[in-house]
Design a protein around this motif. Sequence first.
Motif, mmCIF file in Angstrom:
data_model
loop_
_atom_site.group_PDB
_atom_site.id
_atom_site.type_symbol
_atom_site.label_atom_id
_atom_site.label_comp_id
_atom_site.label_asym_id
_atom_site.label_seq_id
_atom_site.Cartn_x
_atom_site.Cartn_y
_atom_site.Cartn_z
ATOM 1 N N ARG A 172 -9.770 -12.027 -6.299
ATOM 2 C CA ARG A 172 -10.265 -12.990 -5.311
ATOM 3 C C ARG A 172 -9.138 -13.461 -4.396
ATOM 4 O O ARG A 172 -9.291 -13.556 -3.179
ATOM 5 N N ALA A 173 -7.999 -13.779 -4.993
ATOM 6 C CA ALA A 173 -6.877 -14.299 -4.207
ATOM 7 C C ALA A 173 -6.343 -13.251 -3.239
ATOM 8 O O ALA A 173 -6.080 -13.542 -2.069
ATOM 9 N N LEU A 174 -6.183 -12.036 -3.717
ATOM 10 C CA LEU A 174 -5.636 -10.979 -2.859
ATOM 11 C C LEU A 174 -6.647 -10.539 -1.809
ATOM 12 O O LEU A 174 -6.283 -10.258 -0.660
ATOM 13 N N ALA A 175 -7.920 -10.455 -2.191
ATOM 14 C CA ALA A 175 -8.952 -10.040 -1.237
ATOM 15 C C ALA A 175 -9.094 -11.061 -0.108
ATOM 16 O O ALA A 175 -9.393 -10.691 1.035
ATOM 17 N N ALA A 176 -8.864 -12.331 -0.411
ATOM 18 C CA ALA A 176 -8.963 -13.357 0.620
ATOM 19 C C ALA A 176 -7.923 -13.159 1.716
ATOM 20 O O ALA A 176 -8.137 -13.543 2.867
ATOM 21 N N GLN A 177 -6.795 -12.541 1.363
ATOM 22 C CA GLN A 177 -5.728 -12.300 2.337
ATOM 23 C C GLN A 177 -5.893 -10.975 3.075
ATOM 24 O O GLN A 177 -5.208 -10.725 4.057
ATOM 25 N N ALA A 178 -6.784 -10.117 2.596
ATOM 26 C CA ALA A 178 -6.917 -8.767 3.146
ATOM 27 C C ALA A 178 -7.977 -8.729 4.248
ATOM 28 O O ALA A 178 -8.902 -9.541 4.282
ATOM 29 N N ASP A 179 -7.838 -7.747 5.132
ATOM 30 C CA ASP A 179 -8.859 -7.492 6.151
ATOM 31 C C ASP A 179 -9.894 -6.480 5.658
ATOM 32 O O ASP A 179 -11.054 -6.539 6.039
ATOM 33 N N ILE A 180 -9.436 -5.547 4.825
ATOM 34 C CA ILE A 180 -10.281 -4.463 4.304
ATOM 35 C C ILE A 180 -10.022 -4.327 2.811
ATOM 36 O O ILE A 180 -8.873 -4.409 2.367
ATOM 37 N N ILE A 181 -11.079 -4.074 2.035
ATOM 38 C CA ILE A 181 -10.925 -3.713 0.620
ATOM 39 C C ILE A 181 -11.221 -2.230 0.487
ATOM 40 O O ILE A 181 -12.290 -1.767 0.888
ATOM 41 N N ASN A 182 -10.263 -1.486 -0.058
ATOM 42 C CA ASN A 182 -10.456 -0.055 -0.302
ATOM 43 C C ASN A 182 -10.545 0.166 -1.806
ATOM 44 O O ASN A 182 -9.540 0.110 -2.521
ATOM 45 N N TYR A 183 -11.779 0.370 -2.287
ATOM 46 C CA TYR A 183 -12.010 0.638 -3.709
ATOM 47 C C TYR A 183 -11.834 2.135 -3.972
ATOM 48 O O TYR A 183 -12.129 2.972 -3.112
ATOM 49 N N HIS A 184 -11.407 2.449 -5.203
ATOM 50 C CA HIS A 184 -11.217 3.849 -5.584
ATOM 51 C C HIS A 184 -12.143 4.170 -6.759
ATOM 52 O O HIS A 184 -11.972 3.677 -7.869
ATOM 53 N N PHE A 185 -13.119 4.994 -6.493
ATOM 54 C CA PHE A 185 -14.218 5.321 -7.400
ATOM 55 C C PHE A 185 -13.922 6.648 -8.115
ATOM 56 O O PHE A 185 -13.405 7.582 -7.490
ATOM 57 N N PRO A 186 -14.262 6.773 -9.426
ATOM 58 C CA PRO A 186 -15.086 5.891 -10.251
ATOM 59 C C PRO A 186 -14.272 4.969 -11.155
ATOM 60 O O PRO A 186 -13.249 5.362 -11.702
ATOM 61 N N TRP A 187 -14.807 3.778 -11.322
ATOM 62 C CA TRP A 187 -14.286 2.788 -12.275
ATOM 63 C C TRP A 187 -15.353 1.708 -12.415
ATOM 64 O O TRP A 187 -15.395 0.773 -11.631
ATOM 65 N N PRO A 188 -16.272 1.822 -13.368
ATOM 66 C CA PRO A 188 -17.410 0.901 -13.456
ATOM 67 C C PRO A 188 -17.040 -0.570 -13.481
ATOM 68 O O PRO A 188 -17.758 -1.399 -12.906
ATOM 69 N N PHE A 189 -15.941 -0.922 -14.141
ATOM 70 C CA PHE A 189 -15.536 -2.323 -14.181
ATOM 71 C C PHE A 189 -15.234 -2.851 -12.780
ATOM 72 O O PHE A 189 -15.453 -4.037 -12.482
ATOM 73 N N MET A 190 -14.740 -1.994 -11.922
ATOM 74 C CA MET A 190 -14.454 -2.364 -10.533
ATOM 75 C C MET A 190 -15.724 -2.842 -9.820
ATOM 76 O O MET A 190 -15.693 -3.805 -9.039
#
Length: 370
Positions: A80-98
């Motif tokens: 949450r803290a890091l995403a609040a500072q970011a402009d884009i979130i780049n997720y790397h799939f697969p990882w169900p917990f993500m």
Amino acid sequence: MRVLHFFKTYLPESVGGIEQVIYQLCQSGVGQGVHSEVLTLSANPEPREVMVADHKVHRAKLDLQIASTGFSFSVLKRFRALAAQADIINYHFPWPFMDLVHFTSGVNKPMVVTYHSDIVRQKHLLRLYSPLMHRFLRSADRIVAASPNYLATSEVLKRYRNKTVVIPYGLDRNSYPAPSVECSASWEQRFGRRFFLFVGVMRYYKGLHILLEAATGTGYPIVIVGAGPLEQELREQAANLGLSHVHFLGRLGEEDKVALLQLCTAILFPSHLRSEAFGISLLEGAMYGKPMISSEIGTGTSYINIHGETGLVVPPSNPAAFREAMRTLWDNPEQARAMGEKASQRYQQLFTSEQMGRQMAHLYRELLGR
């Protein structure tokens, strides 16, 4: 522009294909005005922040691991803290917990999913995970596949063609060390300049048991670099088959790996299952101008290696066909050299990290523009 990459493992603690892709994404973005950071899990997360080359890596405590899926109680707050500072979130799939972290965090930022692979092995767990997986992929603004081959053959990605783009993985040759004269000379003294090379982690989908069957009766020197869960089993198979010309070197440093890449005759890549979605070590062979032998599994391996041009592509799980391909390259060194040159040209045309970074930056800016 600030981008947060999120995946379960990363450098320097874990070394693999996805980790290499994330590293190249972060580094290649620098010249495009993209500031990248990585959030990952670690069994030993102290220090909680480390620098890898030009980007920062944030590490949360790995509390539990089930079926290759890492879980962390502390990562949600960090995300949450890091995403609040970011402009884009780049997720790397697969990882169900993500996926769970994404939905429970309440973060509302433009979302890119780099789709590294279908879930192939855990079919029973996939049935349970499937509703969450599709909800997660539906929520993505863009999905990135690494090859048109994978996009065409993935039953999952077919459902999201309208928002999936193909951006091939890229490597920066300058990020690899130049071997010292002494290092190269040492390996050349041991193996010469006529040997086949495999580089990779010894996992179930790598097809090394097929390679060992193919090596039976040939006498061709084969050097295997890497370690992994199947190492002891493969060593025993080689001993039982009497393969004294197959050499297991274990895990090596980058300088030694590059020296062997430069010296070898060709790259062997016997992966036989779709879990091998691309093949970073195969691309490393192309980068160093080596012909390749791989199997047709409907993934990015046949986007890197074009049959009859950059190397040879054979049916999967077919030791006889793999053996014949080795014979062809061994008996025709000029043909092998020509294929290696074309492999290098194809790397320059499609697979440099600079090209990947430029395409990803364009995608990020497109999303921010929306």
